[in-house]
Design a protein around this motif. Structure first.
Motif, PDB file in Angstrom:
ATOM      1  N   GLY A 125      -5.809  67.207  49.073  1.00 31.79           N
ATOM      2  CA  GLY A 125      -4.841  68.289  48.888  1.00 31.79           C
ATOM      3  C   GLY A 125      -3.554  68.147  48.001  1.00 31.79           C
ATOM      4  N   THR A 126      -2.408  68.758  48.284  1.00 36.53           N
ATOM      5  CA  THR A 126      -1.334  68.580  47.519  1.00 36.53           C
ATOM      6  C   THR A 126      -0.128  67.803  48.154  1.00 36.53           C
ATOM      7  N   ARG A 127       0.882  67.112  47.465  1.00 37.54           N
ATOM      8  CA  ARG A 127       1.962  66.760  47.976  1.00 37.54           C
ATOM      9  C   ARG A 127       3.261  67.270  47.486  1.00 37.54           C
ATOM     10  N   ILE A 128       4.250  67.671  48.320  1.00 38.87           N
ATOM     11  CA  ILE A 128       5.492  68.077  47.734  1.00 38.87           C
ATOM     12  C   ILE A 128       6.239  66.572  47.487  1.00 38.87           C
ATOM     13  N   VAL A 129       6.710  66.504  46.288  1.00 38.63           N
ATOM     14  CA  VAL A 129       7.316  65.152  45.784  1.00 38.63           C
ATOM     15  C   VAL A 129       8.760  65.492  45.808  1.00 38.63           C
ATOM     16  N   SER A 130       9.691  64.831  46.492  1.00 39.57           N
ATOM     17  CA  SER A 130      10.987  65.008  46.265  1.00 39.57           C
ATOM     18  C   SER A 130      11.570  64.040  45.279  1.00 39.57           C
ATOM     19  N   LEU A 131      12.252  64.465  44.324  1.00 36.68           N
ATOM     20  CA  LEU A 131      12.699  63.754  43.054  1.00 36.68           C
ATOM     21  C   LEU A 131      14.143  63.792  43.123  1.00 36.68           C
ATOM     22  N   SER A 132      14.765  62.755  43.207  1.00 41.36           N
ATOM     23  CA  SER A 132      16.274  62.403  43.070  1.00 41.36           C
ATOM     24  C   SER A 132      16.790  61.515  42.218  1.00 41.36           C
ATOM     25  N   GLY A 133      18.082  61.226  42.160  1.00 45.13           N
ATOM     26  CA  GLY A 133      18.729  60.243  41.358  1.00 45.13           C
ATOM     27  C   GLY A 133      18.853  60.699  40.033  1.00 45.13           C
ATOM     28  N   GLN A 134      19.032  59.717  39.001  1.00 40.16           N
ATOM     29  CA  GLN A 134      19.572  60.284  37.537  1.00 40.16           C
ATOM     30  C   GLN A 134      18.546  60.696  36.661  1.00 40.16           C
ATOM     31  N   VAL A 135      17.800  61.750  36.963  1.00 42.50           N
ATOM     32  CA  VAL A 135      17.034  62.544  35.995  1.00 42.50           C
ATOM     33  C   VAL A 135      17.607  63.848  35.851  1.00 42.50           C
ATOM     34  N   LYS A 136      16.912  64.344  34.762  1.00 37.26           N
ATOM     35  CA  LYS A 136      17.769  65.595  34.091  1.00 37.26           C
ATOM     36  C   LYS A 136      17.373  66.688  35.250  1.00 37.26           C
ATOM     37  N   ARG A 137      16.057  66.642  35.975  1.00 35.12           N
ATOM     38  CA  ARG A 137      15.881  67.859  36.577  1.00 35.12           C
ATOM     39  C   ARG A 137      15.377  67.191  37.866  1.00 35.12           C
ATOM     40  N   PRO A 138      16.234  66.949  38.866  1.00 36.80           N
ATOM     41  CA  PRO A 138      16.040  66.328  40.344  1.00 36.80           C
ATOM     42  C   PRO A 138      15.239  67.855  40.969  1.00 36.80           C
ATOM     43  N   GLY A 139      14.571  67.500  41.966  1.00 36.46           N
ATOM     44  CA  GLY A 139      14.042  68.542  42.947  1.00 36.46           C
ATOM     45  C   GLY A 139      12.920  68.068  43.365  1.00 36.46           C
TER      46      GLY A 139
END
Lengths: 347, 161
Positions: free
Chosen positions: A252-266
């Protein structure tokens, strides 16, 4: 080249997509429920019959779906533990107590596409002979609770919920239950205690699974928001088709939560195993790299209970079983959240 | 002090109780309903809730003392919750908290819920609000705000009547 693959979040962020039932129905909403409710009984060669419910449960098992709450336990297996002979009612609880630091995917589903969750829940309840289910939503999401209550009301008005759903004779009620700010309520036995009106102290194990003794000491299924949404898609496309997404033992798929000091968190939805941590951090369609002047120090791949990965650290992804190399699940497949820490900008 | 629950609220509470096969399960939802109406949960409200659900008052009181969202004293009319968990901390939530406290004349270093003298605002730090991708985040009442800069916080506070 890694890229997004939108299954759960297919419509959520489309311009003009609204959380009301009319919009959901225009996008094929509740078709999977109709399909699930009308699965014909199959006559087996030995004269026994296989009910619609059994077939759906088999399909979920076949799909290889793993729980999206964090532990990654097989959903089909969890359902198979349910004690169906006890004569007690079976309950289903949707765990919407999203409070693991760094995780912010369920909020998106609840706010933008609540009917997808409700459809997945109704199908899951039908497949497990559940007549009463709850959505345990964390207290800090009062808007989410309102949106879900509104969506449940709309579903009731269309006879997708309540008595004699779509004339099939199946009755189901779903209620929203709000937490009140306790992180521990995300642990399933703590959540059950909380739903019983008590302090959410996790239960002493055994019994290990609420599937045997859960809410009110009855068999209980606790599934995460994203897991239940996946059930809708499994019924829609078929378990075998769903299993083609992702990797063989993690589908299947997974929704990855990206946060912290990256240019495009989300939040980014990907096929499981089809993107590496490096791609998620650096690729322009994901994190887009670090903020200017920052240096990668560490990544937390999921929640407080996961190992903090230091930059440059090497991990062995193979382990020996019976003397043979067996491929381990790559680390981020297991976890769902990525936080990135950086050193202070150089002076 | 006499304590009474208005008829409308009691009707709402009676409806909530029907959601559960066991009355005790409705405890949290009743406390939410009472707190939404009165702003906090008084000892009289605890007694009333326990009687309503057929429980001992301690069964309700222990919820009040465990769950951080329930108030045992009246907070400000507008409650500001600033997330301080990792992603928001990296995104500047401590600076945001200090900014909000200073603007309202509160001590940013004090522990726990801080309320302005006029009772208009309460400010506190809370744990992860599940909005890490748009840090720092904060809540003002039931409203959730993302990517809150000092300027945006001023606008939010200014919008509270």
């Amino acid at each position: 080249m890694a890229q997004e693959y939108k299954l759960i979040l297919k419509h959520a962020d489309e311009p003009g997509y609204t959380p009301d039932i009319e919009c959901y129905l225009r996008h094929g909403g509740y078709d999977s429920l109709r399909k699930a409710l009308t699965v014909p009984v199959v006559e087996l060669s030995d004269g026994k019959k296989k009910s619609a419910q059994e077939q759906i449960r088999e399909d979920v098992m076949k799909s290889g779906l793993r729980g999206r709450g964090g532990a990654g336990f097989s959903c089909g297996l969890k359902w198979s533990f349910v004690d169906r002979r006890s004569g007690k009612p079976i309950y289903l609880i949707c765990n919407a107590d999203e409070s693991e630091p760094g995780t912010f995917k369920d909020r998106q589903i609840i706010h933008k596409d609540p009917h997808q969750l409700i459809e997945g829940m109704i199908i899951s309840c039908f497949a497990n002979d559940v007549k009463l289910a709850y959505i345990y939503i964390r207290g800090e999401m009062p808007k989410g609770a309102k949106i879900l209550n509104q969506a449940l009301k709309e579903a009731r008005a269309k006879n997708l919920l309540g008595k004699n759903i779509l004339g099939t004779g199946y009755d189901l009620e779903i209620h929203v239950h709000r937490g009140a700010g306790a992180y521990i309520c995300g642990e399933e036995t703590g959540l059950i205690e909380s739903l019983e009106g008590k302090r959410p102290y996790p239960r002493i194990k055994p019994p290990y699974f609420p599937a045997v003794l859960g809410l009110y000491m009855c068999p209980t299924i606790v599934n995460n928001v994203e897991t239940l949404c996946n059930v809708k898609h499994i019924v829609g496309m078929g378990g075998a088709e769903f299993a083609k997404l992702g990797t063989p033992n993690n589908t299947g798929t997974r929704i990855v939560s990206l946060s912290g000091q990256v240019k495009r968190p989300g939040y980014y939805e990907i096929e499981v195993g089809k993107a590496t941590l490096g791609q998620l951090i650096h690729d322009p369609e994901f994190g887009g790299g670090l903020l200017d002047g920052r240096k990668l120090k560490a990544v937390i791949p999921g929640g407080s209970s996961s190992k903090v990965l230091k930059a440059g650290e090497k991990f062995k992804l193979k382990r020996k079983v019976d003397g043979k190399d067996v491929e381990e699940r790559p680390i981020f497949l297991i976890f769902l959240m990525i936080s990135i820490r950086f050193s202070k900008r150089a002076p | 002090m006499s304590f009474s629950i208005p008829a409308g609220l009691e009707a709402e509470i009676d409806e909530l109780i029907t959601h559960y096969p066991v009355r005790r399960s409705a405890s949290l939802m009743l406390l939410h309903a009472i707190q939404e109406h009165f702003g906090w949960v008084s000892p009289e409200a605890v007694q009333w809730t326990a009687a309503k659900l057929g429980l001992e008052p301690i069964n309700v009181h222990e919820l009040l003392t465990f769950y951080p969202m329930f108030r045992q004293a009246a907070p400000g009319r507008h409650q500001i919750k600033v997330c301080r968990t990792l992603s928001c901390a990296l995104g500047g939530s401590h600076a945001l908290h200090r900014h909000v406290c200073e603007r309202l004349g509160l001590d940013a270093g004090a522990h726990g819920l801080q309320t302005t003298k006029d009772g208009k605002f309460s400010v506190e730090f809370v744990e992860c609000l599940a909005g890490c991708g748009s840090a720092p985040v904060m809540m003002c009442g039931d409203d959730f705000h993302e990517g809150v800069s000092g300027k945006k916080a001023d606008e939010i506070l200014g919008g509270c009547k």
